[in-house]
Design a protein around this motif. Structure first.
Motif, PDB file in Angstrom:
ATOM      1  N   ASP A 170       0.972  -1.503  -0.146  1.00 25.44           N
ATOM      2  CA  ASP A 170      -0.157  -0.014   0.014  1.00 25.44           C
ATOM      3  C   ASP A 170       0.496   1.146   0.071  1.00 25.44           C
ATOM      4  O   ASP A 170       1.801   1.294   1.231  1.00 25.44           O
ATOM      5  CB  ASP A 170      -1.035  -0.596   1.294  1.00 25.44           C
ATOM      6  N   GLU A 233       1.627   3.852  10.935  1.00 24.57           N
ATOM      7  CA  GLU A 233       1.232   2.922  10.325  1.00 24.57           C
ATOM      8  C   GLU A 233       2.320   2.704   9.749  1.00 24.57           C
ATOM      9  O   GLU A 233       3.207   3.629   9.491  1.00 24.57           O
ATOM     10  CB  GLU A 233       0.060   3.147  10.175  1.00 24.57           C
ATOM     11  N   SER A 235       4.178  -0.583   6.412  1.00 24.55           N
ATOM     12  CA  SER A 235       4.080  -0.591   5.649  1.00 24.55           C
ATOM     13  C   SER A 235       3.800  -2.200   6.179  1.00 24.55           C
ATOM     14  O   SER A 235       2.663  -2.779   5.334  1.00 24.55           O
ATOM     15  CB  SER A 235       4.557  -0.600   4.601  1.00 24.55           C
ATOM     16  N   ILE A 238       0.548  -3.544   8.164  1.00 25.36           N
ATOM     17  CA  ILE A 238      -0.666  -3.092   7.496  1.00 25.36           C
ATOM     18  C   ILE A 238      -1.114  -4.508   7.119  1.00 25.36           C
ATOM     19  O   ILE A 238      -1.920  -4.819   6.982  1.00 25.36           O
ATOM     20  CB  ILE A 238      -0.292  -2.224   6.828  1.00 25.36           C
TER      21      ILE A 238
END
Ligand SMILES: Nc1nc2c(c(=O)[nH]1)N[C@H]1C(S)=C(S)[C@@H](COP(=O)(O)O)O[C@H]1N2
Ligand SMILES: [Mo]
Length: 301
Positions: A170, A233, A235, A238
């Protein structure tokens, strides 16, 4: 031909301008090795382990913006233009803004630091980085008392980063540190290796290096640094929170769910060299264990 990043791009702007004026009248000087290379002071924080070769460090990479195979970044990262380059510093700081690379490097004490580097995939290298302490930059912009974390982001530029044309991750690639980790003297922003400006595949023009954590925390080609009061957050968290925690300290006692973390293969060591035992905190325990006093590292992995 796209201009390669010269060391002059990362020296303070006034000397850079002067040098440019000189070079404009004497293009051939560009080829002189003395101008292209730098000899920064060696840091006492270096390991005494023998570094990997430049070829190993620049052809066996993880940089998913340029593809999934270890050889993809060396093949594809030449597309990336790194000049001009700005880093946006935002959030809980006194002097937010977009800073050019030359500004960031102004009065930064550049050093060569030879660090052990351990990937979560259980291989490792020893790399002679050129860089400066992240704390230098954070102190310059003024961290506000309410800040507790630092969030980093990589450039998003799919036209130059072919991996970003698919949703492998993402995008942008994101990473984060707790403020005390970010301020630790072992945490550096690196702008080169082996005396040269950072090769694109290693995260030009500026990337993080946090030697006691798995390699994925060392985010490349940084364009954003944000101070926050909540845990950012990241990567890989996530992507798969069960496999990749926020801290990601090198820890031989906490296995990755799909493989052991107890040993590692030194890249380039040859097939007869065997595996090495992985050291707690990648061997930097004396310096960093105190950051985690009282924390359960099997839960806070
Ligand atoms: N932006 C970005 N940064 C990244 C990655 C990535 O895919 N994208 N890979 C990480 C991983 S998994 C590792 S092991 C190191 C590899 O750094 P090196 O190629 O310079 O050895 O970069 C880290 N930083
Ligand atoms: Mo990695």
């Amino acid at each position: 031909m796209a201009r390669r990043l010269n060391w002059s791009d990362v020296t303070p702007k006034d000397s850079w301008m002067n040098r440019r004026a000189v070079l404009a009248g004497a293009g051939a000087i560009l080829a002189t090795p003395a101008l292209a290379r730098i000899e920064p002071a060696k840091s006492p924080l270096s390991t005494d382990a023998a570094p990997n070769t430049r070829a190993e460090i620049t052809t066996y990479n993880n940089f998913y913006e340029f593809g999934l195979d270890k050889g993809d970044p060396a093949r594809n990262a030449r597309l990336l233009t790194t000049d001009p380059w700005e880093v946006k510093i935002s959030g809980l700081v006194d002097r937010p803004g977009s800073y050019g690379l030359a500004d960031i490097l102004k009065d930064a004490a550049l050093e060569e630091r030879i660090y052990r580097f351990r990937c979560v995939e259980a291989w490792s290298m020893v790399i002679p980085w050129i860089g400066f302490e992240l704390s230098h930059l954070l102190n310059k912009v003024g961290v506000q008392p309410s800040a507790k974390y630092v969030a980093f982001e990589t450039l998003v530029r799919p036209e130059e980063m072919p991996g970003q044309q698919s949703a492998i991750l993402d995008w942008p690639y994101r990473e984060g540190l707790r403020l005390d980790e970010a301020m630790h003297p072992l945490t550096i922003l690196a702008t080169g290796l082996y005396g040269d400006p950072m090769p694109n595949q290693n995260g030009a023009p500026i990337r993080l290096v946090v030697p006691w954590k798995y390699g994925f925390k060392s985010i490349k080609s940084i364009v954003s640094i944000r101070l926050t009061d909540t845990q950012p957050e990241t990567s890989w968290n996530i992507q798969n929170a069960r496999e990749y925690g926020f801290f990601s300290n090198v820890n031989p006692q906490v296995d990755h769910p799909r493989w052991s973390q107890a040993s590692e293969r030194r890249v380039g060591a040859g097939i007869f060299a065997g595996r090495e035992d992985t050291a707690m905190f990648n061997g930097y325990g004396d310096q960093v264990a105190g950051l985690y006093a009282g924390q359960d590292l099997t839960r806070n992995f």
